[in-house]
Design an enzyme around this catalytic site. Structure first.
Site, short mmCIF file in Angstrom:
data_model
loop_
_atom_site.label_atom_id
_atom_site.label_comp_id
_atom_site.label_asym_id
_atom_site.label_seq_id
_atom_site.Cartn_x
_atom_site.Cartn_y
_atom_site.Cartn_z
N LYS A 12 0.87 -1.18 0.00
CA LYS A 12 0.00 0.00 0.00
C LYS A 12 0.90 1.23 0.00
O LYS A 12 1.51 1.59 1.00
CB LYS A 12 -0.90 0.06 1.23
CG LYS A 12 -1.93 1.19 1.08
CD LYS A 12 -2.33 1.86 2.36
CE LYS A 12 -1.42 2.95 2.82
NZ LYS A 12 -1.41 4.17 2.01
N GLU B 223 10.51 1.14 10.02
CA GLU B 223 11.55 2.13 9.76
C GLU B 223 10.88 3.48 9.97
O GLU B 223 10.11 3.93 9.14
CB GLU B 223 12.07 1.93 8.33
CG GLU B 223 13.48 2.45 8.16
CD GLU B 223 13.45 3.87 7.70
OE1 GLU B 223 13.46 4.76 8.59
OE2 GLU B 223 13.40 4.10 6.50
N GLU C 194 11.52 16.19 14.38
CA GLU C 194 12.04 16.09 13.03
C GLU C 194 11.38 17.20 12.19
O GLU C 194 10.17 17.23 12.05
CB GLU C 194 11.62 14.70 12.50
CG GLU C 194 12.38 14.22 11.32
CD GLU C 194 11.97 12.79 10.94
OE1 GLU C 194 10.87 12.32 11.31
OE2 GLU C 194 12.75 12.15 10.22
N CYS D 4 14.23 10.50 6.22
CA CYS D 4 14.33 10.20 7.65
C CYS D 4 15.78 10.18 8.13
O CYS D 4 16.03 10.20 9.32
CB CYS D 4 13.62 8.91 7.98
SG CYS D 4 14.05 7.62 6.84
P1 ADP Z 1 4.40 10.73 6.69
O1 ADP Z 1 4.41 11.67 7.85
O2 ADP Z 1 5.72 10.46 6.07
O3 ADP Z 1 3.31 10.96 5.70
P2 ADP Z 1 2.91 8.55 7.75
O4 ADP Z 1 3.39 7.67 8.83
O5 ADP Z 1 1.72 9.41 8.02
O6 ADP Z 1 4.19 9.36 7.34
O7 ADP Z 1 2.59 7.74 6.43
C1 ADP Z 1 3.36 6.67 5.94
C2 ADP Z 1 2.44 5.64 5.34
O8 ADP Z 1 1.54 5.21 6.34
C3 ADP Z 1 1.59 6.14 4.18
O9 ADP Z 1 1.45 5.08 3.23
C4 ADP Z 1 0.25 6.42 4.85
O10 ADP Z 1 -0.82 6.31 3.94
C5 ADP Z 1 0.20 5.29 5.86
N1 ADP Z 1 -0.71 5.51 6.98
C6 ADP Z 1 -0.99 6.67 7.62
N2 ADP Z 1 -1.89 6.46 8.60
C7 ADP Z 1 -2.19 5.14 8.59
C8 ADP Z 1 -3.06 4.30 9.35
N3 ADP Z 1 -3.78 4.77 10.36
N4 ADP Z 1 -3.13 2.99 9.03
C9 ADP Z 1 -2.38 2.50 8.02
N5 ADP Z 1 -1.54 3.23 7.27
C10 ADP Z 1 -1.44 4.53 7.55
#
Ligand code: ADP
Length: 483
Positions: free
Chosen positions: A180, A255, A386, A289
């Protein structure tokens, strides 16, 4: 307006060997962060549609896991070659949906490909073990077997490499993988799917599902068929996914966030340190990161270093990634630029000074000027959080001990950098830094042969290197009685 490379662009998900739209017709609009224009649409799948992908991955695992490693390797090698052959198109696609300059984006396509090649080779070297038995009538063997169906949830800052770094070892080990991608950058993930098909990966072995993060994430973490989740993203979401994976006791690779310190000692080669800081801080507009988040400079060279850094930063050009000679593109979205602004405002309020940049760029949108702040202290937000933007806060320190203590004063432990010409100091400091990766006299440490990963709240597991494939293997102990 530059167009997406059409041969690789899909507006459907890759499920069980078919390109499928959501039955509901719902879509996610993908935009170019440089100007907000639409660059494509991808399906917003329902939970039931994601479950179909999980079932397909389980079916595919039966055959894929039993193939000879060299057969899997041959297909992965073809995939590697196709990614390399399409590096220009993939690069353009990443610039359009993510914003990074073209040269950097093309570099990412090759970097992404390197993981597929590396693990195509490593897959052939998954050795077991024979352990001398304490009993003469028994033999003890250790087998390594693929974990099973795996899922990956990936971020937008490396739309290709964060996928191949997970899919390469998974597929080489004999696992199947559902990815995903981030909602901001799904087109590159789907393009990798197009090339995977061309390479001859059997249906269901590599699938790409797009949609609402919570819906898709809920299915992938909740499923008892999915035996492993590999996630790259924020620590905050990592915690949620870890909790969601607890009921089914999934294996996890995480990560997560970093807060990388970059330490410059009095005895450093200052020109080299400035170049290292530029490479580590401003790559991808500061949105990686392992990007330097805090620069600690020893008193004796503080003024000289900050002056050189500010002068060098002034030569970085900001612009749309498809324009020539651009080194810094737009930030990914409004939230990102607002966080950068808030961090700079907080630092200035508490006494920091702007040596370069310090505000939104005249181009508007999410463009931010590459910035250097001096007089930064541990009480400021930039010390703890960060920033994920092109801001270099420069702290002052007197002793080595003080520098190491400040560098370690964070819950994160991903990457750290330091510059010194003293061989004795190299060991002392490298061993004292509580980080999974340490760069000495370099600001660039990522490649496919080295173990990438963090300690503390920066994550679990390692990606890349010969360690990377272990994260997709189970150990089975076989005791055979021969008496
Ligand atoms: P960033 O701050 O880099 O956007 P996130 O941790 O929000 O980092 O997002 C990284 C990935 O996690 C993306 O693919 C995002 O769609 C997914 N993501 C964000 N929230 C959720 C959630 N509650 N459940 C599953 N995947 C999530």
């Amino acid at each position: 307006m530059t167009q997406m490379p059409s041969a690789l662009t899909r507006s459907a998900c890759l499920i069980d060997g078919e390109w499928r739209k959501a039955a509901s017709g719902e879509e996610i609009v993908v935009t170019n962060p440089a100007d907000g224009s639409e660059v494509g649409r991808v399906p917003s799948l329902s939970a039931a549609e994601v479950e179909e992908a999980v079932a397909a991955a389980e079916r595919a695992f039966a055959d894929w896991s039993k193939r000879a490693a060299r057969d899997r390797s041959a297909i992965l090698k073809r995939w590697f070659e196709l990614i390399v052959a399409h590096a220009d198109e993939l690069g353009l696609m990443m610039t359009l949906e993510q914003g990074k300059p073209l040269a950097e984006a093309r570099g990412e396509a090759l970097y992404a490909a390197s993981f597929i090649e590396w693990f195509a080779e490593e897959g052939k070297r998954v050795y077991g073990d024979v352990i001398p038995s304490p009993q003469t009538d028994k033999r003890i063997l250790v087998l390594k077997q693929p974990i099973g169906v795996c899922a990956a949830i990936t971020p937008w800052n490396f739309p290709a490499a964060m996928i191949t770094r997970k899919v390469g070892p998974a597929l080489a080990a004999g696992c199947t993988m559902i990815v995903k991608p981030a909602e901001q950058t799904p087109l590159t993930a789907l393009a990798l799917g197009v090339l995977a098909e061309q390479a001859g990966l059997p249906k269901g072995v590599f699938q790409v599902v797009t949609g609402d993060a919570k819906t898709v994430g809920g299915v992938l973490t909740g499923s008892d068929i999915v035996r492993k989740l590999s996630f790259t993203g924020s620590t905050e979401i990592g915690r949620i996914l870890m909790a969601q994976s607890a009921p089914t006791i999934k294996k996890l690779s995480l990560e997560l966030g970093g807060n990388a310190p970059f330490i410059v000692f009095d005895d450093a080669d200052l020109d080299a340190a400035v170049e290292g800081a530029i490479a580590s801080k401003y790559r991808n507009a500061g949105q990686t990161c392992v990007c330097t988040n805090r620069i600690y400079v020893q008193s004796g060279v503080y003024e000289a270093f900050t002056e050189k850094l500010a002068a060098r930063v002034g030569s970085l050009s900001v612009g749309v990634g498809t324009e020539p000679n651009v080194s810094i593109g737009p930030l990914i979205d409004d939230d990102a630029i607002e966080k950068v602004e808030a961090h700079v405002a907080d630092a200035l309020e508490k006494g920091a000074k702007v040596l370069a940049g310090g505000k939104r760029h005249a181009r508007g949108g999410t463009f931010y000027e590459p910035t250097v702040l001096s007089g930064v202290t541990q009480s400021m937000r930039v010390a703890r959080e960060e920033t994920f933007g092109p801001v270099a806060p420069v702290f002052r320190f007197d002793t080595e001990e003080e520098a190491v203590t400040m560098a370690n004063a964070t819950e994160f432990g991903l990457a750290a950098y330091f510059y010194t010409e003293s061989a004795r100091r190299v060991w002392r400091v490298a061993e004292a830094l509580e980080y999974g990766m340490v760069g000495h006299n370099t600001g660039l440490i990522s490649n496919e042969v080295a173990p990438f990963g963090g300690v503390k709240q920066s994550g679990l597991g390692r990606e890349g290197s010969h360690y990377g494939i272990e994260d997709y293997l189970e150990i089975k102990y076989l005791c055979t009685a021969i008496g």
